[in-house]
Scaffold this motif. Structure first.
Motif, PDB file in Angstrom:
ATOM      1  N   ALA A   1      12.634   7.685  -6.510  1.00 51.95           N
ATOM      2  CA  ALA A   1      13.720   6.731  -6.260  1.00 51.95           C
ATOM      3  C   ALA A   1      13.267   5.630  -5.313  1.00 51.95           C
ATOM      4  CB  ALA A   1      14.929   7.459  -5.678  1.00 51.95           C
ATOM      5  N   LEU A   2      12.388   5.970  -4.383  1.00 54.32           N
ATOM      6  CA  LEU A   2      11.857   4.980  -3.438  1.00 54.32           C
ATOM      7  C   LEU A   2      11.133   3.859  -4.180  1.00 54.32           C
ATOM      8  CD1 LEU A   2       9.965   5.653  -0.120  1.00 54.32           C
ATOM      9  CD2 LEU A   2       8.915   4.215  -1.844  1.00 54.32           C
ATOM     10  N   ILE A   3      10.216   4.210  -5.077  1.00 54.40           N
ATOM     11  CA  ILE A   3       9.455   3.161  -5.756  1.00 54.40           C
ATOM     12  C   ILE A   3      10.338   2.369  -6.712  1.00 54.40           C
ATOM     13  CG2 ILE A   3       7.265   4.385  -5.507  1.00 54.40           C
ATOM     14  CD1 ILE A   3       7.442   5.296  -8.360  1.00 54.40           C
ATOM     15  N   ASP A   4      11.311   3.031  -7.352  1.00 54.36           N
ATOM     16  CA  ASP A   4      12.210   2.310  -8.254  1.00 54.36           C
ATOM     17  C   ASP A   4      13.094   1.325  -7.498  1.00 54.36           C
ATOM     18  OD1 ASP A   4      11.191   3.694 -10.380  1.00 54.36           O
ATOM     19  OD2 ASP A   4      12.914   5.018 -10.647  1.00 54.36           O
ATOM     20  N   THR A   5      13.525   1.711  -6.305  1.00 54.85           N
ATOM     21  CA  THR A   5      14.438   0.877  -5.516  1.00 54.85           C
ATOM     22  C   THR A   5      13.711  -0.273  -4.822  1.00 54.85           C
ATOM     23  OG1 THR A   5      15.861   2.796  -5.109  1.00 54.85           O
ATOM     24  CG2 THR A   5      16.136   0.897  -3.649  1.00 54.85           C
ATOM     25  N   LEU A   6      12.543  -0.005  -4.268  1.00 61.85           N
ATOM     26  CA  LEU A   6      11.836  -1.005  -3.467  1.00 61.85           C
ATOM     27  C   LEU A   6      10.924  -1.909  -4.285  1.00 61.85           C
ATOM     28  CD1 LEU A   6      10.902   1.144  -0.332  1.00 61.85           C
ATOM     29  CD2 LEU A   6      12.939  -0.244  -0.728  1.00 61.85           C
ATOM     30  N   ASP A   7      10.669  -1.537  -5.533  1.00 63.13           N
ATOM     31  CA  ASP A   7       9.806  -2.360  -6.387  1.00 63.13           C
ATOM     32  C   ASP A   7      10.455  -2.530  -7.757  1.00 63.13           C
ATOM     33  OD1 ASP A   7       7.587  -3.883  -7.082  1.00 63.13           O
ATOM     34  OD2 ASP A   7       6.428  -2.152  -7.764  1.00 63.13           O
ATOM     35  N   LYS A   8      11.643  -3.097  -7.757  1.00 61.25           N
ATOM     36  CA  LYS A   8      12.413  -3.242  -8.991  1.00 61.25           C
ATOM     37  C   LYS A   8      11.695  -4.102 -10.022  1.00 61.25           C
ATOM     38  CE  LYS A   8      16.992  -2.637  -6.921  1.00 61.25           C
ATOM     39  NZ  LYS A   8      18.320  -3.251  -6.670  1.00 61.25           N
ATOM     40  N   ASN A   9      10.932  -5.098  -9.548  1.00 64.29           N
ATOM     41  CA  ASN A   9      10.241  -6.007 -10.460  1.00 64.29           C
ATOM     42  C   ASN A   9       8.879  -5.483 -10.912  1.00 64.29           C
ATOM     43  OD1 ASN A   9      12.342  -7.904 -10.305  1.00 64.29           O
ATOM     44  ND2 ASN A   9      11.493  -8.770  -8.426  1.00 64.29           N
ATOM     45  N   ARG A  10       8.524  -4.267 -10.464  1.00 65.65           N
ATOM     46  CA  ARG A  10       7.270  -3.625 -10.878  1.00 65.65           C
ATOM     47  C   ARG A  10       6.055  -4.490 -10.567  1.00 65.65           C
ATOM     48  NH1 ARG A  10       8.998   1.273 -10.606  1.00 65.65           N
ATOM     49  NH2 ARG A  10      10.941   1.505 -11.728  1.00 65.65           N
ATOM     50  N   LEU A  11       6.010  -5.009  -9.365  1.00 66.63           N
ATOM     51  CA  LEU A  11       4.864  -5.792  -8.937  1.00 66.63           C
ATOM     52  C   LEU A  11       3.702  -4.890  -8.521  1.00 66.63           C
ATOM     53  CD1 LEU A  11       6.711  -8.487  -6.783  1.00 66.63           C
ATOM     54  CD2 LEU A  11       6.006  -8.630  -9.182  1.00 66.63           C
ATOM     55  N   VAL A  12       4.034  -3.680  -8.096  1.00 71.16           N
ATOM     56  CA  VAL A  12       3.012  -2.764  -7.584  1.00 71.16           C
ATOM     57  C   VAL A  12       3.011  -1.439  -8.344  1.00 71.16           C
ATOM     58  CG1 VAL A  12       2.198  -1.499  -5.540  1.00 71.16           C
ATOM     59  CG2 VAL A  12       3.149  -3.794  -5.276  1.00 71.16           C
ATOM     60  N   THR A  13       4.186  -0.963  -8.733  1.00 70.38           N
ATOM     61  CA  THR A  13       4.333   0.369  -9.314  1.00 70.38           C
ATOM     62  C   THR A  13       4.644   0.297 -10.808  1.00 70.38           C
ATOM     63  OG1 THR A  13       6.710   0.483  -8.846  1.00 70.38           O
ATOM     64  CG2 THR A  13       5.202   1.197  -7.103  1.00 70.38           C
TER      65      THR A  13
ATOM     66  N   PRO B   1       0.821  -1.225   0.000  1.00 67.51           N
ATOM     67  CA  PRO B   1       0.000   0.000   0.000  1.00 67.51           C
ATOM     68  C   PRO B   1       0.849   1.266   0.000  1.00 67.51           C
ATOM     69  CG  PRO B   1      -0.829  -1.577   1.618  1.00 67.51           C
ATOM     70  CD  PRO B   1       0.499  -2.083   1.171  1.00 67.51           C
ATOM     71  N   LEU B   2       1.965   1.246   0.709  1.00 69.47           N
ATOM     72  CA  LEU B   2       2.862   2.407   0.724  1.00 69.47           C
ATOM     73  C   LEU B   2       3.424   2.662  -0.665  1.00 69.47           C
ATOM     74  CD1 LEU B   2       4.509   4.547   2.367  1.00 69.47           C
ATOM     75  CD2 LEU B   2       6.260   2.777   2.643  1.00 69.47           C
ATOM     76  N   LEU B   3       3.826   1.609  -1.351  1.00 71.59           N
ATOM     77  CA  LEU B   3       4.386   1.751  -2.694  1.00 71.59           C
ATOM     78  C   LEU B   3       3.337   2.243  -3.685  1.00 71.59           C
ATOM     79  CD1 LEU B   3       6.590  -1.471  -2.815  1.00 71.59           C
ATOM     80  CD2 LEU B   3       7.407   0.886  -2.845  1.00 71.59           C
ATOM     81  N   ARG B   4       2.106   1.747  -3.559  1.00 80.68           N
ATOM     82  CA  ARG B   4       1.045   2.217  -4.457  1.00 80.68           C
ATOM     83  C   ARG B   4       0.774   3.706  -4.240  1.00 80.68           C
ATOM     84  NH1 ARG B   4      -1.188  -3.149  -3.936  1.00 80.68           N
ATOM     85  NH2 ARG B   4      -2.163  -2.588  -1.943  1.00 80.68           N
ATOM     86  N   ALA B   5       0.728   4.106  -2.973  1.00 81.98           N
ATOM     87  CA  ALA B   5       0.493   5.525  -2.665  1.00 81.98           C
ATOM     88  C   ALA B   5       1.638   6.388  -3.188  1.00 81.98           C
ATOM     89  CB  ALA B   5       0.334   5.710  -1.156  1.00 81.98           C
ATOM     90  N   ALA B   6       2.875   5.910  -3.029  1.00 79.41           N
ATOM     91  CA  ALA B   6       4.034   6.646  -3.527  1.00 79.41           C
ATOM     92  C   ALA B   6       3.989   6.761  -5.046  1.00 79.41           C
ATOM     93  CB  ALA B   6       5.322   5.954  -3.083  1.00 79.41           C
ATOM     94  N   ASP B   7       3.596   5.690  -5.713  1.00 81.58           N
ATOM     95  CA  ASP B   7       3.527   5.683  -7.170  1.00 81.58           C
ATOM     96  C   ASP B   7       2.492   6.683  -7.682  1.00 81.58           C
ATOM     97  OD1 ASP B   7       4.324   4.541  -9.706  1.00 81.58           O
ATOM     98  OD2 ASP B   7       2.369   3.563  -9.762  1.00 81.58           O
TER      99      ASP B   7
END
Length: 255
Positions: free
Chosen positions: A202-214, A50-56
């Motif tokens: 940079a947060l979403i690129d680093t924490l979701d490299k495989n693009r599962l959420v963002t 949810p944090l990553l989706r909100a950041a995206d």
């Protein structure tokens, strides 16, 4: 001679049995460790999603506004959230900060420190709340995030708008954010928000490299001035986020 051979065989059997048993114990411990590590990783993924989706969503909105030099916000009356574009950008900041508070409330901040991905999450959040980088003071940010919580979840957009209209405390805690958005009328205010957007990107690129959420979004380094680029390069990526290797994507050349 026979007694010596029997003793040798007995010792070998005893030693072999001990080694086999030891290996069985070690293998069982290893299996349990792997299962525990896998469960821990899934818990982190579940709580960070949810944090990553909100950041995206926030990055997408800020990128769109930056391409317009933030004119929709600069020309708006920020006391009225029902204007096109105003309510959405305010809500996306609130949503992101609310998800940050959920991570904090659930104790995940200590749990995630056990993994590299978790430690990097903490580094990003510390950077975003640092004095040079934050948009509003830390207490106000947390108050905004808490105000948007309902039944241990973040309010949806309609719930938030109703809350803004009916709850004076929500309007009170939103005042610092609205002031930060009001500052978009100035060049310094726009650069401040752009720097914040770079860190969240940079947060979403680093924490979701495989693009599962963002989503993989292009950056807009052309909107940064030289001072912002230097600040991001030396202070943000040089101090808080040293592990980010693709910093050129976000800031472009320094000269």
């Amino acid at each position: 001679m026979l007694d010596s051979n029997l003793l040798t065989l007995f010792t070998a059997a005893l030693g072999g049995g001990f080694v086999v048993k030891l290996l069985e114990v070690l293998y069982q411990d290893f299996k349990e460790w792997r299962v525990s590590r896998s469960d821990h990783s899934r818990d982190i993924d579940k709580n960070l999603a949810p944090l990553l989706r909100a950041a995206d969503e926030l990055v997408a909105k800020l990128r769109s506004l930056a391409e317009q030099d933030f004119l929709p916000i600069r020309e708006a009356d920020l006391t009225k959230l029902d204007q096109p574009g105003v309510g959405s950008v305010v809500y996306l900041f609130v949503q992101f900060w609310s998800e940050v508070e959920i991570v904090r409330f659930r104790g995940l901040s200590s749990q995630i420190a056990k993994s590299r991905r978790g430690r990097r999450t903490q580094a990003f959040l510390r950077c975003l709340e640092s004095r040079p980088q934050r948009l509003i003071d830390r207490i106000s940010q947390r108050a905004v995030g808490e105000a948007a919580l309902i039944d241990s979840r973040t309010m949806n957009y309609v719930e938030f708008m109703k809350s803004f209209d009916s709850d004076p405390y929500v309007r009170r805690w939103l005042a610092p954010l609205l002031k930060a958005l009001e500052a978009l009328k100035t060049a310094d205010g726009r650069q401040k928000v752009l720097q914040y957007a770079v860190v969240v990107h940079a947060l979403i690129d680093t924490l979701d490299k495989n693009r599962l959420v963002t989503r993989d979004r292009p950056a807009i380094p052309n909107k940064l001035n030289k001072r912002s680029k230097r600040d991001l390069h030396y202070r943000v990526f040089g101090v808080y986020l040293k592990f980010v290797r693709s910093r050129a994507k976000y800031i472009g050349p320094l000269n």
